[in-house]
Design an enzyme around this catalytic site. Structure first.
Site, PDB file in Angstrom:
ATOM      1  N   ASP A   1      46.461  40.193  41.249  1.00 39.75           N
ATOM      2  CA  ASP A   1      45.526  40.441  42.372  1.00 39.75           C
ATOM      3  C   ASP A   1      45.829  39.557  43.569  1.00 39.75           C
ATOM      4  O   ASP A   1      44.983  39.360  44.430  1.00 39.75           O
ATOM      5  CB  ASP A   1      44.080  40.187  41.912  1.00 39.75           C
ATOM      6  CG  ASP A   1      43.881  38.758  41.440  1.00 39.75           C
ATOM      7  OD1 ASP A   1      42.722  38.332  41.316  1.00 39.75           O
ATOM      8  OD2 ASP A   1      44.896  38.046  41.208  1.00 39.75           O
TER       9      ASP A   1
ATOM     10  N   ASP B   1      46.273  38.917  36.394  1.00 42.06           N
ATOM     11  CA  ASP B   1      45.482  39.864  37.192  1.00 42.06           C
ATOM     12  C   ASP B   1      46.290  40.642  38.216  1.00 42.06           C
ATOM     13  O   ASP B   1      45.841  41.693  38.670  1.00 42.06           O
ATOM     14  CB  ASP B   1      44.360  39.116  37.933  1.00 42.06           C
ATOM     15  CG  ASP B   1      43.399  38.456  36.971  1.00 42.06           C
ATOM     16  OD1 ASP B   1      42.543  37.669  37.423  1.00 42.06           O
ATOM     17  OD2 ASP B   1      43.515  38.699  35.755  1.00 42.06           O
TER      18      ASP B   1
ATOM     19  N   THR C   1      49.494  34.786  37.163  1.00 47.52           N
ATOM     20  CA  THR C   1      48.176  35.252  36.712  1.00 47.52           C
ATOM     21  C   THR C   1      48.330  36.671  36.192  1.00 47.52           C
ATOM     22  O   THR C   1      49.061  37.475  36.788  1.00 47.52           O
ATOM     23  CB  THR C   1      47.125  35.244  37.838  1.00 47.52           C
ATOM     24  OG1 THR C   1      45.944  35.937  37.376  1.00 47.52           O
ATOM     25  CG2 THR C   1      47.619  35.926  39.106  1.00 47.52           C
TER      26      THR C   1
ATOM     27  N   ASP D   1      45.213  32.594  43.011  1.00 44.30           N
ATOM     28  CA  ASP D   1      44.706  32.374  44.365  1.00 44.30           C
ATOM     29  C   ASP D   1      43.992  31.037  44.495  1.00 44.30           C
ATOM     30  O   ASP D   1      44.165  30.313  45.477  1.00 44.30           O
ATOM     31  CB  ASP D   1      43.738  33.522  44.713  1.00 44.30           C
ATOM     32  CG  ASP D   1      43.357  33.517  46.181  1.00 44.30           C
ATOM     33  OD1 ASP D   1      42.233  33.080  46.494  1.00 44.30           O
ATOM     34  OD2 ASP D   1      44.209  33.882  47.009  1.00 44.30           O
TER      35      ASP D   1
ATOM     36  N   GLY E   1      44.014  30.301  35.009  1.00 40.28           N
ATOM     37  CA  GLY E   1      44.245  31.043  33.763  1.00 40.28           C
ATOM     38  C   GLY E   1      45.729  31.032  33.404  1.00 40.28           C
ATOM     39  O   GLY E   1      46.576  31.281  34.253  1.00 40.28           O
TER      40      GLY E   1
ATOM     41  N   ARG F   1      41.145  24.135  34.724  1.00 39.79           N
ATOM     42  CA  ARG F   1      40.403  24.421  35.957  1.00 39.79           C
ATOM     43  C   ARG F   1      39.774  23.075  36.338  1.00 39.79           C
ATOM     44  O   ARG F   1      39.189  22.417  35.495  1.00 39.79           O
ATOM     45  CB  ARG F   1      39.365  25.516  35.695  1.00 39.79           C
ATOM     46  CG  ARG F   1      40.041  26.825  35.233  1.00 39.79           C
ATOM     47  CD  ARG F   1      39.060  27.974  35.093  1.00 39.79           C
ATOM     48  NE  ARG F   1      39.600  29.098  34.324  1.00 39.79           N
ATOM     49  CZ  ARG F   1      40.327  30.094  34.825  1.00 39.79           C
ATOM     50  NH1 ARG F   1      40.638  30.070  36.098  1.00 39.79           N
ATOM     51  NH2 ARG F   1      40.777  31.067  34.076  1.00 39.79           N
TER      52      ARG F   1
ATOM     53  N   ARG G   1      39.373  39.962  36.095  1.00 41.64           N
ATOM     54  CA  ARG G   1      38.316  39.360  36.910  1.00 41.64           C
ATOM     55  C   ARG G   1      37.734  40.459  37.794  1.00 41.64           C
ATOM     56  O   ARG G   1      37.365  41.519  37.273  1.00 41.64           O
ATOM     57  CB  ARG G   1      38.862  38.192  37.736  1.00 41.64           C
ATOM     58  CG  ARG G   1      37.781  37.128  37.970  1.00 41.64           C
ATOM     59  CD  ARG G   1      38.269  35.905  38.662  1.00 41.64           C
ATOM     60  NE  ARG G   1      39.191  35.112  37.842  1.00 41.64           N
ATOM     61  CZ  ARG G   1      39.535  33.879  38.209  1.00 41.64           C
ATOM     62  NH1 ARG G   1      39.080  33.351  39.301  1.00 41.64           N
ATOM     63  NH2 ARG G   1      40.387  33.178  37.486  1.00 41.64           N
TER      64      ARG G   1
HETATM   65  P1  ADP Z   1      43.492  30.788  39.625  1.00 39.62           P
HETATM   66  O1  ADP Z   1      44.464  29.813  40.216  1.00 39.62           O
HETATM   67  O2  ADP Z   1      44.043  31.520  38.446  1.00 39.62           O
HETATM   68  O3  ADP Z   1      42.837  31.664  40.670  1.00 39.62           O
HETATM   69  P2  ADP Z   1      41.034  29.229  39.602  1.00 39.62           P
HETATM   70  O4  ADP Z   1      40.396  30.081  40.636  1.00 39.62           O
HETATM   71  O5  ADP Z   1      40.240  28.777  38.442  1.00 39.62           O
HETATM   72  O6  ADP Z   1      42.316  29.914  38.962  1.00 39.62           O
HETATM   73  O7  ADP Z   1      41.609  27.924  40.354  1.00 39.62           O
HETATM   74  C1  ADP Z   1      42.311  26.976  39.564  1.00 39.62           C
HETATM   75  C2  ADP Z   1      42.078  25.592  40.167  1.00 39.62           C
HETATM   76  O8  ADP Z   1      42.505  25.549  41.528  1.00 39.62           O
HETATM   77  C3  ADP Z   1      40.592  25.217  40.235  1.00 39.62           C
HETATM   78  O9  ADP Z   1      40.104  24.772  38.998  1.00 39.62           O
HETATM   79  C4  ADP Z   1      40.649  24.098  41.275  1.00 39.62           C
HETATM   80  O10 ADP Z   1      41.170  22.918  40.702  1.00 39.62           O
HETATM   81  C5  ADP Z   1      41.684  24.654  42.265  1.00 39.62           C
HETATM   82  N1  ADP Z   1      40.974  25.376  43.323  1.00 39.62           N
HETATM   83  C6  ADP Z   1      40.456  26.618  43.245  1.00 39.62           C
HETATM   84  N2  ADP Z   1      39.836  26.927  44.403  1.00 39.62           N
HETATM   85  C7  ADP Z   1      39.946  25.829  45.224  1.00 39.62           C
HETATM   86  C8  ADP Z   1      39.490  25.484  46.557  1.00 39.62           C
HETATM   87  N3  ADP Z   1      38.797  26.376  47.286  1.00 39.62           N
HETATM   88  N4  ADP Z   1      39.777  24.250  47.049  1.00 39.62           N
HETATM   89  C9  ADP Z   1      40.486  23.365  46.306  1.00 39.62           C
HETATM   90  N5  ADP Z   1      40.940  23.601  45.055  1.00 39.62           N
HETATM   91  C10 ADP Z   1      40.666  24.821  44.522  1.00 39.62           C
HETATM   92  O1  F6P Z   2      42.406  35.126  36.041  1.00 41.74           O
HETATM   93  C1  F6P Z   2      42.900  35.451  34.782  1.00 41.74           C
HETATM   94  C2  F6P Z   2      41.768  35.753  33.836  1.00 41.74           C
HETATM   95  O2  F6P Z   2      42.303  36.105  32.602  1.00 41.74           O
HETATM   96  C3  F6P Z   2      40.833  36.862  34.302  1.00 41.74           C
HETATM   97  O3  F6P Z   2      41.392  38.166  34.145  1.00 41.74           O
HETATM   98  C4  F6P Z   2      39.645  36.596  33.428  1.00 41.74           C
HETATM   99  O4  F6P Z   2      38.439  37.178  33.900  1.00 41.74           O
HETATM  100  C5  F6P Z   2      39.572  35.072  33.491  1.00 41.74           C
HETATM  101  O5  F6P Z   2      40.911  34.626  33.665  1.00 41.74           O
HETATM  102  C6  F6P Z   2      39.004  34.454  32.239  1.00 41.74           C
HETATM  103  O6  F6P Z   2      38.928  33.057  32.501  1.00 41.74           O
HETATM  104  P1  F6P Z   2      38.802  32.019  31.275  1.00 41.74           P
HETATM  105  O7  F6P Z   2      40.077  32.068  30.526  1.00 41.74           O
HETATM  106  O8  F6P Z   2      38.562  30.701  31.940  1.00 41.74           O
HETATM  107  O9  F6P Z   2      37.653  32.517  30.448  1.00 41.74           O
END
Ligand code: ADP
Ligand code: F6P
Length: 333
Positions: free
Chosen positions: A142, A140, A138, A115, A23, A84, A184
């Site tokens: 979090d 969040d 982020t 994360d 995000g 993502r 989230r």
């Molecule tokens: P954020 O970084 O904000 O938590 P996401 O959870 O969508 O956002 O993770 C962003 C990107 O990081 C994912 O689309 C993927 O490419 C990579 N990623 C997330 N989790 C994993 C994982 N367990 N192993 C490898 N890559 C990951």
């Molecule tokens: O992780 C940041 C965040 O804005 C969360 O607070 C929210 O639930 C999520 O991303 C929304 O994801 P997307 O922009 O892919 O709909």
């Protein structure tokens, strides 16, 4: 103001790349700008990768100059775009990503994200040895082992401004408003927004809430002459929580209006706080990589810039400030 790590006399890296992932968050541009300019100022070549891990796999890697990041610190979003990338969950794909970076002559990668993005960076380094470092970006807030994340302050300010506006119509009509905020499955945005917005009730995933308790809080407010009520609801895993609560309150005779703030919390001009935070974390990430330190997140602890290994960050639950919830309840009586 944050202390920055010393820049090493002897550079362990001559070339780094930076990407934004997951995000987007207001203030990410400040971090990108700091990585580029702090790197160049210390003799390091800096490359920008567009669209996160997806763009990395497509080879969207371009050299950056100081001018590449001119006039962006005040802009929300990320000039590098983000994405993502489910493919990155595969080990073979991460190996290909490392090969692409090495072929480009890049020694280290700065990942600005949450994360999930850190998990990708951690596995990339663990499996291939390619040096990575994370900056918490982020809204969040979090992420474990850091008190702050880029975008959180701006998102809370956006939500509080919305609540101040909603409060005008709520008190004019004597209405109950349920304001759903992002986060989230964490309640940090809801907690700070609820306290700053003077909400009567804050609903967060980290605590148990019942509609009966909310009914009692509303009834107590009415007895004290309150004609309206603001309930801040953290969205949680399943969308539409605020609507479900409104239906429950409706069954108890309280008509609640729902306002879901959604993605406006992700945009907007970054606050000065997030610009300074992004600048400090971006510069520190370059200094740590240049000194050969990698495999971790640059965060904020006790208001100081710190390095924490990814293994202590990813997948870890950030402790929730229960006392702050108590404060919110007392102040809202
Ligand atoms: P954020 O970084 O904000 O938590 P996401 O959870 O969508 O956002 O993770 C962003 C990107 O990081 C994912 O689309 C993927 O490419 C990579 N990623 C997330 N989790 C994993 C994982 N367990 N192993 C490898 N890559 C990951
Ligand atoms: O992780 C940041 C965040 O804005 C969360 O607070 C929210 O639930 C999520 O991303 C929304 O994801 P997307 O922009 O892919 O709909």
């Amino acid at each position: 103001m944050f202390q920055l790590p010393e820049f090493p006399k002897k550079l362990k890296m001559k070339s780094i790349a930076v990407l934004t992932s997951g995000g987007d968050a207001p203030g990410m541009n400040a971090a990108v700008r700091a990585v580029v300019r702090y790197g160049i100022a210390h003799g390091i070549s800096v490359y920008g990768i567009t669209r996160g891990y997806s763009g990395l796999l497509e080879g969207r890697i371009e050299p950056m100059q100081a001018s590449s990041v001119a006039n962006i610190i005040q802009r929300g979003g990320t000039i590098l775009k983000t994405d993502r990338c489910p493919a990155f969950l595969k080990k073979s794909v991460r190996r290909e990503a490392a090969n692409i970076l090495v072929r480009k002559g890049i020694d280290g990668l700065v990942v600005i994200g949450g994360d999930g993005s850190f998990t990708g960076a951690h596995l990339l380094e663990k499996e291939t040895g390619f040096k990575t470092i994370g900056i918490p970006g982020t809204i969040d807030n979090d992420i474990a082992e850091t008190e702050d994340t880029i975008g959180f302050d701006t998102a809370v300010n956006t939500a509080v401004e919305a609540i101040d506006r909603i409060r005008d119509t709520a008190s004019s009509h004597g209405r109950i408003f349920l304001v759903e905020v992002m986060g989230r499955n964490s309640g940090f945005i809801a907690l700070s927004t609820g306290i700053a917005g003077g909400a009567e009730t804050i609903v967060i995933p980290e605590a148990d809430h019942t509609v009966q308790e909310m009914h009692k809080t509303i009834a107590r407010g009415i007895e004290r002459g309150k004609s309206s009520s603001i309930i801040v609801v953290a969205e949680g895993q399943k969308a539409g929580l605020a609507t479900r609560i409104a239906q429950g309150l409706g069954d108890l005779g309280h008509e609640g209006r729902v306002c879901t703030l959604g993605h406006i919390q992700r945009g907007g001009v970054p606050t000065a706080h997030d610009r300074v935070l992004g600048s400090a974390l971006g510069a520190a990430a370059v200094a740590y990589l240049a000194s050969g330190k990698s495999g971790g997140m640059i965060g904020i602890q006790n208001n100081q810039v710190t390095y924490v290994p990814f293994t202590k960050v990813i997948g870890k639950k950030k402790p929730f400030p229960k006392m702050a919830m108590k404060l919110a309840e007392v102040l809202a009586i």
